[in-house]
Design a protein around this motif. Structure first.
Motif, PDB file in Angstrom:
ATOM      1  N   ASP A 171      24.692   1.549  -7.226  1.00 35.35           N
ATOM      2  CA  ASP A 171      25.840   0.545  -8.023  1.00 35.35           C
ATOM      3  C   ASP A 171      25.320  -0.091  -9.006  1.00 35.35           C
ATOM      4  O   ASP A 171      24.424  -0.707  -9.570  1.00 35.35           O
ATOM      5  N   PHE A 172      26.660   0.551 -10.355  1.00 37.82           N
ATOM      6  CA  PHE A 172      26.234   0.059 -11.854  1.00 37.82           C
ATOM      7  C   PHE A 172      26.252  -1.462 -11.920  1.00 37.82           C
ATOM      8  O   PHE A 172      25.348  -1.303 -13.001  1.00 37.82           O
ATOM      9  N   SER A 180      34.226   1.845 -17.376  1.00 36.91           N
ATOM     10  CA  SER A 180      35.027   1.262 -18.630  1.00 36.91           C
ATOM     11  C   SER A 180      35.897   0.178 -18.210  1.00 36.91           C
ATOM     12  O   SER A 180      36.039  -1.000 -18.905  1.00 36.91           O
ATOM     13  N   GLN A 181      35.964  -0.076 -16.706  1.00 36.50           N
ATOM     14  CA  GLN A 181      36.885  -1.107 -16.299  1.00 36.50           C
ATOM     15  C   GLN A 181      36.436  -1.597 -15.292  1.00 36.50           C
ATOM     16  O   GLN A 181      36.614  -2.893 -14.441  1.00 36.50           O
ATOM     17  N   GLY A 182      35.359  -1.046 -14.555  1.00 32.06           N
ATOM     18  CA  GLY A 182      34.823  -1.715 -13.777  1.00 32.06           C
ATOM     19  C   GLY A 182      32.490  -1.133 -13.383  1.00 32.06           C
ATOM     20  O   GLY A 182      32.557  -0.720 -14.268  1.00 32.06           O
ATOM     21  N   PHE A 183      32.536  -0.616 -11.719  1.00 29.04           N
ATOM     22  CA  PHE A 183      31.247  -0.390 -11.979  1.00 29.04           C
ATOM     23  C   PHE A 183      31.572   0.329 -10.509  1.00 29.04           C
ATOM     24  O   PHE A 183      31.867   0.530  -9.272  1.00 29.04           O
ATOM     25  N   VAL A 184      30.794   1.928 -11.267  1.00 31.44           N
ATOM     26  CA  VAL A 184      30.518   2.656 -10.185  1.00 31.44           C
ATOM     27  C   VAL A 184      29.733   2.151  -8.999  1.00 31.44           C
ATOM     28  O   VAL A 184      28.902   1.149  -9.337  1.00 31.44           O
ATOM     29  N   SER A 185      29.901   2.416  -7.987  1.00 34.42           N
ATOM     30  CA  SER A 185      29.299   1.935  -6.680  1.00 34.42           C
ATOM     31  C   SER A 185      29.338   3.415  -5.621  1.00 34.42           C
ATOM     32  O   SER A 185      30.255   3.102  -5.139  1.00 34.42           O
ATOM     33  N   MET A 186      28.201   3.612  -5.195  1.00 36.81           N
ATOM     34  CA  MET A 186      27.898   4.597  -4.068  1.00 36.81           C
ATOM     35  C   MET A 186      26.978   4.398  -2.769  1.00 36.81           C
ATOM     36  O   MET A 186      27.556   4.743  -2.454  1.00 36.81           O
ATOM     37  N   THR A 187      26.599   3.241  -2.875  1.00 31.71           N
ATOM     38  CA  THR A 187      26.599   2.814  -1.544  1.00 31.71           C
ATOM     39  C   THR A 187      26.856   2.738  -0.645  1.00 31.71           C
ATOM     40  O   THR A 187      27.104   3.132   1.156  1.00 31.71           O
ATOM     41  N   PRO A 188      28.613   2.744  -0.582  1.00 33.19           N
ATOM     42  CA  PRO A 188      29.609   3.094   0.456  1.00 33.19           C
ATOM     43  C   PRO A 188      29.964   3.669   0.865  1.00 33.19           C
ATOM     44  O   PRO A 188      29.605   3.960   1.952  1.00 33.19           O
ATOM     45  N   SER A 228      21.209  -3.065  -3.017  1.00 32.54           N
ATOM     46  CA  SER A 228      22.147  -2.297  -2.607  1.00 32.54           C
ATOM     47  C   SER A 228      21.989  -2.627  -1.277  1.00 32.54           C
ATOM     48  O   SER A 228      22.820  -2.452  -0.442  1.00 32.54           O
ATOM     49  N   MET A 229      20.910  -2.409  -0.688  1.00 31.40           N
ATOM     50  CA  MET A 229      20.651  -2.279   0.365  1.00 31.40           C
ATOM     51  C   MET A 229      20.874  -3.299   1.455  1.00 31.40           C
ATOM     52  O   MET A 229      20.768  -3.305   2.593  1.00 31.40           O
ATOM     53  N   ASN A 230      21.197  -4.572   1.059  1.00 33.30           N
ATOM     54  CA  ASN A 230      20.682  -5.270   1.049  1.00 33.30           C
ATOM     55  C   ASN A 230      22.878  -6.048   1.362  1.00 33.30           C
ATOM     56  O   ASN A 230      23.532  -6.640   2.037  1.00 33.30           O
ATOM     57  N   HIS A 231      24.058  -4.733   1.197  1.00 37.89           N
ATOM     58  CA  HIS A 231      25.478  -4.925   1.245  1.00 37.89           C
ATOM     59  C   HIS A 231      25.897  -3.842   1.437  1.00 37.89           C
ATOM     60  O   HIS A 231      25.292  -2.689   1.875  1.00 37.89           O
ATOM     61  N   PHE A 232      27.037  -3.410   1.253  1.00 35.83           N
ATOM     62  CA  PHE A 232      27.986  -2.252   2.046  1.00 35.83           C
ATOM     63  C   PHE A 232      27.916  -2.028   3.421  1.00 35.83           C
ATOM     64  O   PHE A 232      28.699  -1.277   3.709  1.00 35.83           O
ATOM     65  N   LEU A 235      11.511   2.014   2.865  1.00 30.43           N
ATOM     66  CA  LEU A 235      11.640   2.065   1.200  1.00 30.43           C
ATOM     67  C   LEU A 235      10.349   2.050   1.083  1.00 30.43           C
ATOM     68  O   LEU A 235       9.816   1.272   1.966  1.00 30.43           O
ATOM     69  N   THR A 236       9.672   2.516  -0.181  1.00 29.40           N
ATOM     70  CA  THR A 236       8.607   2.582  -0.385  1.00 29.40           C
ATOM     71  C   THR A 236       8.223   2.144  -1.847  1.00 29.40           C
ATOM     72  O   THR A 236       9.296   2.130  -2.811  1.00 29.40           O
ATOM     73  N   TYR A 237       7.309   1.844  -2.333  1.00 28.60           N
ATOM     74  CA  TYR A 237       7.321   0.869  -3.637  1.00 28.60           C
ATOM     75  C   TYR A 237       5.497   1.521  -4.497  1.00 28.60           C
ATOM     76  O   TYR A 237       4.399   1.801  -2.778  1.00 28.60           O
ATOM     77  N   TYR A 238       5.389   1.639  -5.221  1.00 25.14           N
ATOM     78  CA  TYR A 238       4.394   2.266  -6.233  1.00 25.14           C
ATOM     79  C   TYR A 238       3.857   1.844  -7.334  1.00 25.14           C
ATOM     80  O   TYR A 238       4.894   1.911  -8.458  1.00 25.14           O
ATOM     81  N   GLU A 239       2.876   1.763  -7.665  1.00 25.75           N
ATOM     82  CA  GLU A 239       2.557   1.472  -9.362  1.00 25.75           C
ATOM     83  C   GLU A 239       2.510   2.828 -10.409  1.00 25.75           C
ATOM     84  O   GLU A 239       1.547   1.912 -11.208  1.00 25.75           O
ATOM     85  N   ALA A 240       3.834   2.197 -10.425  1.00 29.25           N
ATOM     86  CA  ALA A 240       4.036   3.368 -11.678  1.00 29.25           C
ATOM     87  C   ALA A 240       4.841   2.606 -11.488  1.00 29.25           C
ATOM     88  O   ALA A 240       5.914   1.844 -11.689  1.00 29.25           O
ATOM     89  N   GLY A 241       6.109   4.211 -12.624  1.00 30.70           N
ATOM     90  CA  GLY A 241       7.571   3.861 -13.032  1.00 30.70           C
ATOM     91  C   GLY A 241       8.581   4.353 -12.301  1.00 30.70           C
ATOM     92  O   GLY A 241       8.438   4.683 -11.418  1.00 30.70           O
ATOM     93  N   HIS A 242       9.247   4.479 -13.059  1.00 34.45           N
ATOM     94  CA  HIS A 242      10.418   5.988 -13.016  1.00 34.45           C
ATOM     95  C   HIS A 242       9.718   7.061 -12.592  1.00 34.45           C
ATOM     96  O   HIS A 242      10.550   7.691 -11.354  1.00 34.45           O
TER      97      HIS A 242
END
Length: 507
Positions: free
Chosen positions: A238-239, A422-430, A463-467, A476-483
Motif C-alpha cells: 500500500d503505497f 499520480s492521483q492516489g495510492f496503489v493499494s494491493m492488500t485488498p 497493511s496487515m492490520n487493515h483491509f 510475519l518474520t523479522y531479521y536483523e538485516a536490510g531489504h
C-alpha cells in the motif's frame, strides 16, 4: 524521329515487363511478416547436496514466447527453472514462481542470493565487497529439496523483450505486467503438466506488489489458477504507507521504527536501558501509533507541550538534533534521515540496508549521492549470474542482460483499476484479503528486515492490520538485516528455515 520515340517506348515496356516480377517479389518481401525469432532453451543436468540431501535436478534456462488471442507473438520471457528429477509424485510437489521488483529488476537477487542452488557470498557485516573475483558457492539452503522453482524476468529485464507489434510500454505497468506474467505462468504449467501442483508466488520489493496483483489476475474469474500462497520479501503493498508526498503524514509514522533501529545499529542513541533491539523497537512502535500519530493528526491544534514532548522522544529514538527535528516540522523523510543521522561523522547510511555506510563528496547536501547499499553489492550479483549462466547453464548471449532497467522504471504506468498513483495510492492488500476469503488454503508469508529503509516493516504491519486481512493466515518474520536480508548469513539461515516450514505440509 517518330521511329526513335516508338523504339524507346517499346524498350521501356519490355524493361517493365522484365523487371515487374522482381519488383513484385521485393514488395512481397517487404510486406511479409518478419520471421518468428527462435525461442532458445538450454537444458542441463546437475547434482547437489541441499538441506543435507543429495538430489538430482535439471535446469531449463531460456525463452517462453507469449501470444495474443489471435496467435500473434507478443513477448519473449526469459526464465530459469529448476526441476528436481528424483521425485515420484511430481503433481504433489510445490512449484514456486519467483521474481524481484524495481519495477525494472531482473530476478538475479532472489536467484543468486536466496533460493537458487548457487549463491554469491557477501560479507555479513555490510562492508563493501570491492572488485571481482566474487565467491560463488553451492547453496545448501536452497529450497530445491522441497520445491521446483521458476525465476522470471519480466519484459525489459534480463533477456526478456517485446515481440511482433508490441513495444516495451505495452508491458510496463501494474496491470500490464500482471497480465503478461499471469499468461507466462499459464503457459508454463500447461507445457510442464503442473496444473495440479501446489503453487506459490514469491516476490521481493515491488515484486510483492506484483505478487498481489497476480493473485487477482490468476485466482479471480472462471478458469482460475488457484494459489496456495505468496511469500513476500521486503513488502510494499500500500503505497500510501511509503510515499513521502505533501499532505500524506502516514510514512512519517511507518518509517519511524526503522529510523530508530538504524540509530540503534550505528550507536547513535543511548541503548543502555533496553535489553535488545526488539524491546526498543516495540517501544518506538507504541510511541509512533499513539503520541506521534496524534500530534501529526492534530497539526496546528497540538499544544506546544505536546510538540515538545514529541521532539524530545524523536531525538531519543533517532539521535537527530532536537533543533533539526523541530525545524523539520517533526516530519523527516527517508532521504533526509539517511543523510543526517551520521552527518557529524561525515557518513551516510544506506537505503536498501541502513547497516551500510558511505561517504559523499558533498558533506552538506540534503541527500546522498548514491545508495551505499546498492553500489556495494550490484557488481557482485551481476558478475556472479553472468558467470554462472555462461559456465554452468550453457547460456551465452551477446545481448545485454538487464539487471535493473531505469527505462522500465521511468516509463511505468501506475494506473491500477481506477486509482492512478499520480492521483492516489496503489493499494494491493485488498487483493490478498479477498484471496483469503475466496480460497481457504491461501496463506501469506512476509519477511521483514529491521534495517530496510526502502520498504519499512512497520508499513507492512499497518497493511496487515487493515483491509480485512485474516491474520491467522499471515506469517510475519523479522531479521536483523536490510531489504535483502539474505546477505546477512544469520538472517539467511533463519529465513530459509522459516520459508521451508511455510511451504512444507504439516504432518
Amino acid at each position: 524521329m517518330r521511329n526513335i520515340k516508338r523504339s524507346t517506348r517499346s524498350l521501356a515496356i519490355v524493361l517493365c515487363l522484365i523487371w515487374q516480377p522482381f519488383v513484385q517479389a521485393e514488395d512481397a518481401k517487404a510486406s511479409a511478416p518478419a520471421p518468428e525469432p527462435e525461442a532458445k532453451m538450454q537444458v542441463t543436468q546437475h547434482k547437489a547436496t541441499i538441506n543435507g540431501k543429495s538430489i538430482k535436478y535439471s535446469v531449463h534456462a531460456g525463452d517462453t514466447h507469449l501470444k495474443d488471442k489471435k496467435g500473434k507473438l507478443t513477448a519473449s520471457i526469459f526464465s530459469i527453472a529448476y526441476i528436481r528429477e528424483d521425485v515420484d509424485k511430481r503433481s504433489q510437489r510445490p512449484l514456486l514462481f519467483v521474481f524481484n521488483g524495481g519495477p525494472g529488476s531482473s530476478s538475479v537477487w532472489m536467484h543468486m542470493g536466496l533460493f537458487g542452488p548457487k549463491r554469491v557470498v557477501l560479507p555479513s557485516d555490510a562492508t563493501n565487497v570491492g572488485a571481482p573475483p566474487f565467491p560463488v558457492e553451492n547453496n545448501p539452503q536452497s529450497l530445491l529439496d522441497v520445491a521446483d522453482m521458476v525465476f522470471i524476468d519480466p519484459v525489459g529485464t534480463g533477456y526478456s523483450i517485446p515481440l511482433g507489434e508490441k513495444k516495451g510500454k505495452d508491458f510496463w505497468g501494474v496491470n500490464e505486467d500482471a497480465a503478461s506474467l499471469a499468461e507466462f505462468i499459464r503457459v508454463f504449467i500447461t507445457k510442464n503438466k503442473r496444473w495440479n501442483s501446489p503453487k506459490y508466488l514469491s516476490g521481493e520489493s515491488y515484486g510483492t506488489t506484483r505478487a498481489a496483483a497476480l493473485v487477482k489476475s490468476l485466482q479471480e474469474g472462471w478458469g482460475s489458477i488457484d494459489l496456495n500462497g505468496v511469500m513476500l520479501i521486503s513488502s510494499i503493498l500500500d503505497f500510501q504507507t511509503g510515499d513521502f508526498t505533501d499532505g500524506n503524514d502516514l510514512p512519517f509514522v511507518t518509517f519511524l521504527p526503522t529510523y530508530a533501529a538504524t540509530a540503534w545499529y550505528h550507536n547513535a542513541i543511548d541503548k543502555s536501558q533496553y535489553k535488545n533491539l526488539q524491546e526498543f523497537v516495540e517501544e518506538v512502535r507504541q510511541f509512533a501509533l499513539n503520541d506521534y500519530a496524534s500530534v501529526l493528526l492534530k497539526g496546528a491544534l497540538a499544544s506546544e507541550q505536546e510538540v515538545s514532548a514529541v521532539v524530545n522522544k524523536l531525538h531519543q529514538y533517532t539521535g537527530l538534533n532536537e533543533n533539526y527535528i523541530r525545524q523539520s516540522n517533526i516530519r523527516i523523510n527517508e532521504f533526509a534521515f539517511m543523510k543526517e543521522l551520521l552527518r557529524d561523522r561525515g557518513e551516510v547510511v544506506g537505503r536498501l540496508d541502513s547497516r551500510y555506510i558511505g561517504e559523499d563528496a558533498n558533506k552538506v547536501s540534503s541527500r546522498f549521492e548514491a545508495d551505499p547499499a546498492s553500489y556495494a553489492i550490484d557488481g557482485a550479483y551481476t558478475a556472479a549470474l553472468q558467470d554462472y549462466m555462461a559456465n554452468e547453464l550453457d547460456v551465452l548471449r551477446e545481448e545485454r542482460y538487464n539487471v535493473l532497467s531505469g527505462e522500465v522504471f521511468s516509463n511505468w504506468n501506475w494506473l491500477y483499476g481506477d486509482s492512478p498513483r499520480s492521483q492516489g495510492f496503489v493499494s494491493m492488500t485488498p487483493n490478498l484479503a479477498r484471496a483469503m476469503r475466496q480460497n481457504k488454503d491461501f496463506r501469506v508469508f512476509i519477511a521483514n528486515g529491521y534495517f530496510d529503509l526502502a520498504t519499512p516493516f512497520f508499513a507492512t504491519e499497518y497493511s496487515m492490520n487493515h483491509f480485512g486481512i485474516n491474520k491467522d493466515k499471515v506469517t510475519l518474520t523479522y531479521y536483523e538485516a536490510g531489504h535483502m536480508m539474505y546477505i546477512h548469513q544469520p538472517s539467511l539461515d533463519q529465513l530459509t528455515k522459516d520459508i521451508r516450514a511455510f511451504i512444507t505440509p504439516k504432518k
